[in-house]
Design an enzyme around this catalytic site. Structure first.
Site, PDB file in Angstrom:
ATOM      1  N   ASP A 177      -3.404   8.172  -1.086  1.00 49.33           N
ATOM      2  CA  ASP A 177      -3.855   7.121  -0.343  1.00 49.33           C
ATOM      3  C   ASP A 177      -4.845   6.745  -0.545  1.00 49.33           C
ATOM      4  O   ASP A 177      -5.404   5.472  -0.747  1.00 49.33           O
ATOM      5  CB  ASP A 177      -3.562   7.766   1.243  1.00 49.33           C
ATOM      6  CG  ASP A 177      -4.250   6.760   2.123  1.00 49.33           C
ATOM      7  OD1 ASP A 177      -3.502   5.445   2.088  1.00 49.33           O
ATOM      8  OD2 ASP A 177      -4.824   7.094   2.994  1.00 49.33           O
ATOM      9  N   GLU A 199       0.348   5.769  12.531  1.00 50.12           N
ATOM     10  CA  GLU A 199      -1.039   5.333  12.933  1.00 50.12           C
ATOM     11  C   GLU A 199      -1.291   3.891  13.243  1.00 50.12           C
ATOM     12  O   GLU A 199      -1.680   3.125  14.014  1.00 50.12           O
ATOM     13  CB  GLU A 199      -2.192   5.714  11.906  1.00 50.12           C
ATOM     14  CG  GLU A 199      -3.583   5.703  12.310  1.00 50.12           C
ATOM     15  CD  GLU A 199      -4.596   6.213  11.406  1.00 50.12           C
ATOM     16  OE1 GLU A 199      -4.347   6.567  10.241  1.00 50.12           O
ATOM     17  OE2 GLU A 199      -5.732   6.013  11.794  1.00 50.12           O
ATOM     18  N   ASP A 200      -0.358   3.055  12.305  1.00 51.51           N
ATOM     19  CA  ASP A 200      -0.671   1.492  12.444  1.00 51.51           C
ATOM     20  C   ASP A 200       0.455   0.865  13.027  1.00 51.51           C
ATOM     21  O   ASP A 200       0.314  -0.433  13.014  1.00 51.51           O
ATOM     22  CB  ASP A 200      -1.037   1.013  10.842  1.00 51.51           C
ATOM     23  CG  ASP A 200      -2.350   1.606  10.356  1.00 51.51           C
ATOM     24  OD1 ASP A 200      -3.122   2.142  11.117  1.00 51.51           O
ATOM     25  OD2 ASP A 200      -2.486   1.762   9.087  1.00 51.51           O
ATOM     26  N   HIS A 239       0.761  -1.154   0.019  1.00 47.81           N
ATOM     27  CA  HIS A 239       0.060   0.039   0.110  1.00 47.81           C
ATOM     28  C   HIS A 239       0.837   1.348  -0.081  1.00 47.81           C
ATOM     29  O   HIS A 239       0.813   2.137  -0.751  1.00 47.81           O
ATOM     30  CB  HIS A 239      -1.073  -0.121   1.185  1.00 47.81           C
ATOM     31  CG  HIS A 239      -1.839   1.119   1.531  1.00 47.81           C
ATOM     32  ND1 HIS A 239      -2.579   1.691   0.372  1.00 47.81           N
ATOM     33  CD2 HIS A 239      -1.600   2.028   2.433  1.00 47.81           C
ATOM     34  CE1 HIS A 239      -2.954   2.970   0.952  1.00 47.81           C
ATOM     35  NE2 HIS A 239      -2.399   3.035   2.370  1.00 47.81           N
ATOM     36  N   ASP A 298     -22.458  13.356 -27.158  1.00 45.52           N
ATOM     37  CA  ASP A 298     -21.002  13.868 -27.079  1.00 45.52           C
ATOM     38  C   ASP A 298     -20.324  13.106 -26.054  1.00 45.52           C
ATOM     39  O   ASP A 298     -19.742  13.784 -24.998  1.00 45.52           O
ATOM     40  CB  ASP A 298     -21.099  15.420 -26.855  1.00 45.52           C
ATOM     41  CG  ASP A 298     -21.926  15.588 -25.958  1.00 45.52           C
ATOM     42  OD1 ASP A 298     -22.615  15.081 -25.457  1.00 45.52           O
ATOM     43  OD2 ASP A 298     -21.604  16.980 -25.707  1.00 45.52           O
ATOM     44  N   HIS A 353       3.263   7.233   5.259  1.00 49.75           N
ATOM     45  CA  HIS A 353       2.151   7.780   5.846  1.00 49.75           C
ATOM     46  C   HIS A 353       1.034   6.821   6.848  1.00 49.75           C
ATOM     47  O   HIS A 353       0.426   7.303   7.780  1.00 49.75           O
ATOM     48  CB  HIS A 353       1.343   8.247   4.511  1.00 49.75           C
ATOM     49  CG  HIS A 353       0.566   7.026   3.940  1.00 49.75           C
ATOM     50  ND1 HIS A 353       1.048   6.259   2.982  1.00 49.75           N
ATOM     51  CD2 HIS A 353      -0.841   6.737   4.434  1.00 49.75           C
ATOM     52  CE1 HIS A 353      -0.218   5.206   2.895  1.00 49.75           C
ATOM     53  NE2 HIS A 353      -1.022   5.582   3.356  1.00 49.75           N
TER      54      HIS A 353
HETATM   55 MN    MN Z   1      -2.818   4.417   3.960  1.00 49.49          MN
END
Ligand code: MN
Length: 718
Positions: free
Chosen positions: A139, A76-77, A48, A259, A72
């Site tokens: 992201d 957080e993870d 990712h 169109d 990034h």
């Molecule tokens: Mn992410």
């Protein structure tokens, strides 16, 4: 799966080796942090961040942005911290990662459409570095492209959020390619049937239409060559979402959307754009009203092009877009085109402050008229003049910087503001003058018995709150001033022999109103209530002519201060009703208490101030404005300040003896001031809170009994 070597290759094409090294270092850090983590697809988690940084490298962004793309999700993870990232990669990368983390933590799912614009603005305001948004959009782009592994409800929620917030955000920043992908992917999960139907239609159209596309391109290319213009011509079928949008907007079926193909001509300079337009129009008949000059009138996201719909060689409508190479770059990548790494002057670009891109745009747009609109909205967004706070239900409210819970309350509803009694910010009770921050969740506690306070005017920031508070106070004061005026006039009327009620009924006040240049009786009464006109001045006008003169000749009673001695006839006095009455104030000099003989003084614009009759200041007041008053008997529920002066020996423990006694009596001390004199005596002044004179004098008696205390007196300030 993309590999780091691909990204390093991409970056090497336009970044110096030292920058590429930073990207590689970020990869090593991210790989270690995410080690062992797996995505729902079964791929290693690392795929990712790799895809995200690939998207960023594709936009030719700088090394810090690509590195931040790799990092990034680490904060957080994983176990990694912002401090670690800052230490290893510098404050720039850390700030971008932190910004992306902050936005990711916000939950925007299932928000009403009406809120979407505010949320977008909030994100813009929070991301004070545009690169934060670029990483966040990359992201989201990768996440929505791999949505098939999520549960259905989650797919819908993410798609909805993307369509409501991120696609418009991409559009606003001019990131056309990203916008298109976000929109198409969202539609795929929100309306799978429609998506499939349109995709098939497009495929069919492309297969059948390729010969047609080639023919039109060749025709345009030929006229370009005949006129010595070098340019690229390309035809393409429009993308799924834009066709869906058109169908929905105009109520068309797929077959009715003619169109579906757009042709693009990219030339070298601005003059050629208009030349090509003329050539195309001489080749095919333009459809009236379908020409748009986005070159002289750029779109809000800076997009520039000439658009014209013409009747093509087979009688079909086709759209032609004409632009320069520079406009094309911007049309595809928007703000990213400006942020993109440029080898020349790159150092300078990095040294420039974070809004340099904004100025670039400004220079580039020159003095084009419509750009001003965009600049003002965008610079407003980014200058952080606004604060965005949430209601407990997740609605966003936009407020001026420095706004407080009271401002917030008024954005919900005037009634909520008017009865605002307290506030919780992020679950904690805070003072009403607390300045709110971006992203705060604010809960307003209301109490029907509470009303706006004048003090609020000292701290509210929004025009709305200010005007509503003023309005409330104005209405309230006017109502009170009218009641007060009525009482004042009736009292004076009894003395002068004028029946005020009767005079009112008979309209006798009307000429007086005109004489004082007011519009209506209420205005006149209000002036009396506020002390701008005395009751006597008004009532005199109601007397017959001869009596008016007699009244004027009467000598003024200048012995005044004693005049309003406590009246025997209680009906003749103003009663002080609730102590909170806006128009009744207790003088700070003498601090009258229930039980004290008192006198009222009509002060201009402040209603009636209550003094004790022996207050030293009363002697200097205008007699005309003094007023008989007496206590109404309901005040004893409230404590009022009283000043006492204690003269005592300057001994250790004296103060604690006195305060101990006051505490035992259940009396609060508001303030104290102490002076020691050379003769071994101390003078202590206290402001204490009591309910009545009886209580006060009881306390004074007790203080006098203390051994080292010489004297205790109640006193007034001069
Ligand atoms: Mn992410």
């Amino acid at each position: 799966m993309i590999r780091i070597t691909d990204i390093l290759d991409q970056a090497s094409a336009y970044l110096p080796a030292s920058d590429v090294a930073l990207v590689q270092k970020a990869y090593v850090f991210s790989a270690a942090a995410h080690a062992g983590q797996i995505r729902l697809s079964g791929e290693p988690y690392l795929s990712h961040p790799l895809e995200v940084s690939h998207i960023l490298a594709d936009l030719r962004l700088d090394a810090a942005t690509i590195a931040a793309g790799l990092l990034h999700d680490t904060v957080e993870d994983t176990e990694a911290s912002i401090v670690q990232i800052s230490n290893q990669f510098g404050p720039d990368v850390a700030a971008i990662v932190e910004g992306v983390t902050k936005i990711s933590k916000m939950n925007f799912e299932s928000k009403e459409q009406a809120q979407a614009e505010n949320i977008r603005k909030m994100i813009l305001a929070m991301a004070d570095d545009i690169r934060v948004l670029l990483v966040k959009l990359a992201d989201r782009l990768h996440n929505i492209s791999t949505l098939e592994f999520q549960k259905e409800y989650k797919q819908r929620a993410i798609a909805q959020e993307t369509l409501g917030i991120y696609a418009p955000l991409a559009n606003r920043l001019g990131l056309y390619r990203i916008k298109v992908q976000l929109e198409n992917q969202s539609l795929r999960y929100l309306k799978p049937d429609v998506y499939a139907q349109i995709s098939e239609g497009i495929d069919r159209y492309e297969q059948q239409g390729q010969a047609y596309i080639d023919k039109v391109c060749a025709m345009i290319q030929t006229v370009l060559e005949e006129n010595d213009i070098k340019g690229r011509v390309k035809g393409r079928v429009k993308h799924v979402y834009s066709i869906y949008h058109k169908m929905k907007q105009r109520g068309l079926t797929l077959d009715q959307v003619f169109d579906m193909i757009a042709f693009r001509v990219v030339v070298n300079n601005l003059r050629e754009c208009y030349t090509v337009l003329g050539l195309v129009h001489s080749l095919w008949k333009p459809v009236p009203g379908k020409f748009k000059d986005y070159i002289s009138m750029p779109k809000a996201n800076m997009y520039q092009s000439l658009h014209s719909t013409v009747i093509g060689p087979d009688g079909e409508r086709i759209e032609i877009q004409i632009r320069t190479e520079e406009m094309h770059q911007l049309a595809e990548n928007g703000v990213a085109a400006h942020w993109a790494y440029k080898e020349q002057g790159s150092k300078k670009a990095q040294e420039a402050d974070r809004f340099s891109w904004l100025r670039q745009i400004l220079d580039w747009q020159g003095d084009l008229k419509d750009s001003r609109d965009f600049m003002s909205t965008l610079s407003l967004d980014l200058s952080q003049d606004e604060v965005y706070a949430f209601t407990p239900k997740g609605q966003v409210k936009e407020l001026p910087e420095g706004s407080t819970p009271v401002d917030f309350a008024y954005t919900i509803h005037t009634e909520v503001g008017n009865h605002c009694a307290g506030a919780k910010v992020n679950g904690r009770i805070v003072p009403l003058n607390t300045a709110l921050k971006n992203g705060d969740t604010v809960e307003i506690i209301t109490d029907a018995s509470r009303s706006p306070s004048r003090d609020w005017l000292h701290f509210v920031k929004s025009g709305k709150a200010r005007s509503r508070i003023k309005h409330w106070i104005g209405t309230e004061e006017r109502a009170r001033s009218l009641t007060l005026a009525r009482e004042l006039l009736e009292k004076e009327g009894r003395r002068m022999g004028v029946n005020v009620s009767k005079a009112l009924k008979n309209g006798e006040f009307e000429p007086v109103v005109r004489e004082f240049s007011f519009r209506q009786v209420d205005d006149l009464f209000s002036a009396v209530g506020h002390g701008r006109i005395t009751p006597k001045q008004v009532l005199r006008k109601l007397l017959p002519k001869e009596e008016q003169k007699a009244e004027e000749r009467k000598p003024q009673d200048r012995s005044g201060a004693q005049a309003p001695a406590k009246s025997k006839d209680k009906n003749d006095a103003i009663f002080i009703k609730g102590v909170d009455d806006v128009l009744i104030r207790y003088a700070q000099c003498c601090n009258p208490l229930p039980g004290d003989p008192i006198v009222g003084y009509i002060s201009r614009g402040l209603g009636v101030t209550i003094h004790t009759q022996d207050c030293p200041n009363v002697a200097n007041m205008e007699v005309e404005r003094l007023l008989d008053v007496s206590w109404g008997g309901q005040e004893e529920s409230k404590v009022l300040p009283a000043r006492i002066r204690v003269i005592c020996k300057n001994e250790r423990g004296m103060l604690s003896q006195i305060t101990g006694l006051l505490a035992k009596e259940g009396v609060n001390i508001d303030s104290g001031q102490f002076n020691s004199s050379v003769d071994g005596m101390s003078e202590m002044d206290f402001v204490i809170e009591v309910k009545t004179t009886t209580q006060l004098y009881g306390i004074i008696e007790k203080l006098r009994k203390l051994e080292s205390v010489h004297e205790v007196t109640r006193f007034a300030t001069g």
